[in-house]
Design a protein around this motif. Structure first.
Motif, PDB file in Angstrom:
ATOM      1  N   VAL A  29     101.769   8.906  15.741  1.00 18.12           N
ATOM      2  CA  VAL A  29     101.110   8.357  16.916  1.00 18.12           C
ATOM      3  C   VAL A  29     101.740   7.004  17.228  1.00 18.12           C
ATOM      4  CG1 VAL A  29      98.904   7.799  17.994  1.00 18.12           C
ATOM      5  CG2 VAL A  29      98.972   9.465  16.120  1.00 18.12           C
ATOM      6  N   TYR A  30     102.400   6.906  18.391  1.00 23.14           N
ATOM      7  CA  TYR A  30     103.097   5.686  18.751  1.00 23.14           C
ATOM      8  C   TYR A  30     102.543   5.124  20.055  1.00 23.14           C
ATOM      9  CZ  TYR A  30     106.478   7.393  15.316  1.00 23.14           C
ATOM     10  OH  TYR A  30     107.072   7.851  14.168  1.00 23.14           O
ATOM     11  N   TRP A 155     105.627  19.828  13.457  1.00 23.43           N
ATOM     12  CA  TRP A 155     105.348  18.397  13.601  1.00 23.43           C
ATOM     13  C   TRP A 155     104.981  18.085  15.052  1.00 23.43           C
ATOM     14  CZ3 TRP A 155     108.496  16.271  17.240  1.00 23.43           C
ATOM     15  CH2 TRP A 155     109.711  16.905  17.493  1.00 23.43           C
ATOM     16  N   ILE A 156     104.264  16.974  15.217  1.00 20.79           N
ATOM     17  CA  ILE A 156     103.875  16.535  16.553  1.00 20.79           C
ATOM     18  C   ILE A 156     104.026  15.022  16.644  1.00 20.79           C
ATOM     19  CG2 ILE A 156     102.001  16.328  18.239  1.00 20.79           C
ATOM     20  CD1 ILE A 156     102.955  19.158  18.037  1.00 20.79           C
ATOM     21  N   ILE A 157     104.525  14.555  17.794  1.00 18.23           N
ATOM     22  CA  ILE A 157     104.572  13.132  18.118  1.00 18.23           C
ATOM     23  C   ILE A 157     103.672  12.891  19.323  1.00 18.23           C
ATOM     24  CG2 ILE A 157     106.014  11.264  19.023  1.00 18.23           C
ATOM     25  CD1 ILE A 157     108.330  12.407  17.408  1.00 18.23           C
ATOM     26  N   TYR A 173      93.869   5.525  15.209  1.00 19.09           N
ATOM     27  CA  TYR A 173      93.146   4.972  14.052  1.00 19.09           C
ATOM     28  C   TYR A 173      93.036   5.998  12.923  1.00 19.09           C
ATOM     29  CZ  TYR A 173      92.002   0.846  16.762  1.00 19.09           C
ATOM     30  OH  TYR A 173      92.083  -0.313  17.490  1.00 19.09           O
ATOM     31  N   LYS A 174      92.885   7.260  13.267  1.00 21.29           N
ATOM     32  CA  LYS A 174      92.820   8.308  12.245  1.00 21.29           C
ATOM     33  C   LYS A 174      94.110   8.354  11.450  1.00 21.29           C
ATOM     34  CE  LYS A 174      92.517  13.366  11.854  1.00 21.29           C
ATOM     35  NZ  LYS A 174      92.322  14.638  12.609  1.00 21.29           N
ATOM     36  N   ALA A 175      95.245   8.174  12.132  1.00 22.76           N
ATOM     37  CA  ALA A 175      96.548   8.285  11.473  1.00 22.76           C
ATOM     38  C   ALA A 175      96.730   7.265  10.357  1.00 22.76           C
ATOM     39  CB  ALA A 175      97.660   8.125  12.507  1.00 22.76           C
ATOM     40  N   SER A 183     101.033   5.890  12.284  1.00 19.89           N
ATOM     41  CA  SER A 183     100.859   5.328  13.616  1.00 19.89           C
ATOM     42  C   SER A 183     101.480   3.947  13.659  1.00 19.89           C
ATOM     43  CB  SER A 183      99.376   5.254  13.995  1.00 19.89           C
ATOM     44  OG  SER A 183      98.667   4.356  13.156  1.00 19.89           O
ATOM     45  N   ALA A 184     101.929   3.566  14.837  1.00 21.69           N
ATOM     46  CA  ALA A 184     102.535   2.254  15.018  1.00 21.69           C
ATOM     47  C   ALA A 184     102.439   1.883  16.486  1.00 21.69           C
ATOM     48  CB  ALA A 184     103.998   2.259  14.572  1.00 21.69           C
TER      49      ALA A 184
END
Length: 440
Positions: A29-30, A155-157, A173-175, A183-184
């Protein structure tokens, strides 16, 4: 990146893009600011993984909120990047299906719009990108895409810019709590993708909140009409009280029965400034819920129990038959304070005040999302009005059932009962229930 990019696809990743290419996990998650180059990063990640795929019939997807948007953002860029490979006869481009096929291994990249996510059902996904995730309905990920990755652990982005509380903020937040997720966020000062003088102009001309959200990727930047910000809620989730510190306060139970099949039934205990762990149920009927509430009353011995009467009349009736003194609350009923449109608005504003004054809540993603979801406004008479549940669901968020259950604990002031009063109540319940007693 793979050696095939030596064909001259013209991609020279920025530092943040290279970092994401290298450090990615299965689910990523970006959060990125506007014009950061996130779609370019996503397209090149898809190409890289499709070109290098070793299994048969590799299938990779790019999803944007709308198909027209996906064509404008991704399809044109995808074809432009692959033009050198097309000229060498290495890919086949299908305009009608918005797909490209790599001849050397048969892998496919296809473009979809989330406005027709049913088209994704039944597919096996080896990798994919969900762009502008803040605008994606949760069921696209939860009910369709996620199950489709299970066959070969695809995979998923997820990429996008924060837009308040939605699927994107939930996953971000889950990541941070799961080993196979990452996440970043990359602000306008991290990517260096916009000229410094233009950044200063944007900062000057935009509101502080808008700039924080759009260019600093601040999920906690509240809108002007947001009752509680994510910052408020996160602070409450990190606030802790020592065991016994709230013993002076009344114990209060809020019960929100489910309305529809996808809603949750919630039993939420609160004592003073501490909200305790809620009990959350799906797919149970009123009689089952009433039994669970009765068990909670017996074990926790609350001083008051408030139940939403709109959906819980059966629960209320059953508990009263069993001798429990419960209080029905009409969400649409009249507020004690005439400054609120109805009882629900009054309870939620009391809850918001409690949160901001040091309330402690469980560090639960669903609860935090519920609390930060509703917006408010003033009606023509100047009364405060809270966003209805159905309107929240139309924004792609789940029904705020946990939030409503906690808000019910603020229905009215509650005094702490003495041990004698609680003992008397328990003794009254012990007598056998006679359904014909009222006919005597």
């Amino acid at each position: 990146m793979s050696k095939e990019f030596s064909l001259g696809l013209g991609y020279f990743p920025r530092d943040w893009q290279r970092k994401c290419h290298v450090e990615r996990k299965r689910f990523n998650v970006y959060a990125l600011h506007r014009r950061a180059g996130k779609s370019e990063f996503a397209i090149m990640e898809l190409i890289d993984k499709a070109v290098d795929f070793k299994l048969e019939l590799g299938f990779f997807i790019y999803i944007a909120p709308f198909l027209k948007q996906a064509k404008a953002i991704a399809w044109l860029r995808l074809k432009a990047r692959l033009e050198p490979m097309r000229q060498h006869g290495m890919v086949e481009i299908n305009e009608s299906e918005l797909s490209v096929k790599f001849k050397h291994n048969g892998a496919i990249i296809r473009i979809f719009g989330a406005d027709n996510y049913e088209a994704l059902r039944g597919l096996r996904i080896d990798g994919g990108v969900i762009d502008e995730t803040a605008q994606i309905k949760p069921e696209v990920w939860q009910d369709v895409v996620q199950p489709a990755t299970s066959d070969r652990k695809g995979w998923i982005i997820f990429i996008g810019t924060p837009q308040g509380v939605n699927l994107f903020s939930e996953l971000y937040y889950k990541a941070k709590t799961l080993p196979d997720w990452t996440s970043a966020k990359f602000t306008v000062y991290d990517t260096h993708s916009i000229d410094a003088d233009e950044v200063e102009r944007l900062k000057r001309d935009m509101s502080e909140t808008s700039f924080a959200r759009e260019y600093l990727c601040d999920f906690t930047a509240a809108g002007d009409d947001q009752l509680m910000s994510l910052a408020d809620v996160e602070t409450a989730a990190q606030t802790e009280y020592k065991p016994g510190e709230m013993d002076y306060a009344a114990k209060i139970l809020g019960v929100d029965p489910a309305r529809f099949g996808d809603d949750r039934s919630v039993i939420f205990p609160r004592q003073g400034m501490a909200a305790l762990t809620p009990e959350v149920y799906r797919g149970i009927d009123n009689m089952d819920l009433a039994s669970r509430v009765a068990a909670k009353i017996e074990s926790w011995k609350p001083d008051a129990v408030f139940i939403d009467s709109g959906n819980g009349s059966g629960v209320i009736d059953r508990l009263r038959q069993l001798g429990y003194d419960v209080i029905e609350v009409h969400f649409g009923g009249k507020a004690l304070d005439p400054g609120y449109l109805n009882k629900r608005a009054e309870m939620w504003f009391e809850l918001a005040s409690w949160v901001k004054q040091g309330g402690s809540i469980p560090n639960n993603v669903d609860l935090k999302q519920d609390l930060a979801a509703p917006i408010y406004w003033y009606d023509n008479a100047g009364r405060k009005q809270l966003e209805p549940k159905d309107d929240i669901k139309k924004r792609g968020l789940p029904s705020p059932d946990l939030g409503d259950a906690l808000a019910l604990t603020f229905a009215q002031p509650v005094a702490k009962l003495s041990m004698i009063d609680k003992s008397r109540q328990q003794n009254e319940r012990k007598r056998e229930f006679n359904p014909y007693e009222h006919l005597r």
